[in-house]
Design an enzyme around this catalytic site. Sequence first.
Site: not given
Length: 240
Positions: A102-104, A190
Amino acid sequence: MRLDKFLAETGVGSRKEAKQLLKKSMVTVNDQVIKEGKTQIDEKQDVVKFAGEKLTYQKYYYYMLHKPQEVISATEDKWDQTVIDLLHDEDFREDLFPVGRLDKDTEGLLLLTNDGQLAHQLLSPKKHVDKEYFAEVAGIVTEEDIDLFAAGFALTNKELVKPSHLTIEAVDEQNQLSKIRLIIQEGKFHQVKRMFEAVDKKVVYLKRLRMGSLWLDENLALGEYRELTAAELEGLKGKV
């Protein structure tokens, strides 16, 4: 399995530390004191005790994590806190890793495990495993967007994304904000953000709710985790 490896796997200590404990006669196998770490044991049949307490061997571990923002989906990093850093000392294992990423700045469900086969199956495009997200989007999501997402389309860099299921939960006309749910079966870089950028909108908040049959336990606060239940694990494996 070597006894020192068994002791390390069951959390007694590192293999180096286990050897020191063996020398102190703190480990028995079938009620016999064993001092050699290289001794071979049957991890399923032999009774191994440390300081009189029986040790139980577990090969695979599965943790559901409610990932917070500002934590990265990696096993280690020089600058940022990782999802593995969130584990308590007693749960830490060097072979644990996040399944996918999962993105930051993305919150939500993340599975931590040392089961590489299950991870591969969950992430393989051929398995068509659903990944469901909730998002807040700057802009008004329309029925035309729903149709486009359902058909599959090209991102701004011409990369194709497969059909997905977009649902509008709420629209705030005054603040030009939409709340949506999106189910995808891919995991491109993303991807959710780029899908909305392709229709001139911006994701301002993103949270993963589900992976396959596994739903995020909303009783878990951000940064908290727990082991999967037997039913959750069975359901997850049944989907792949």
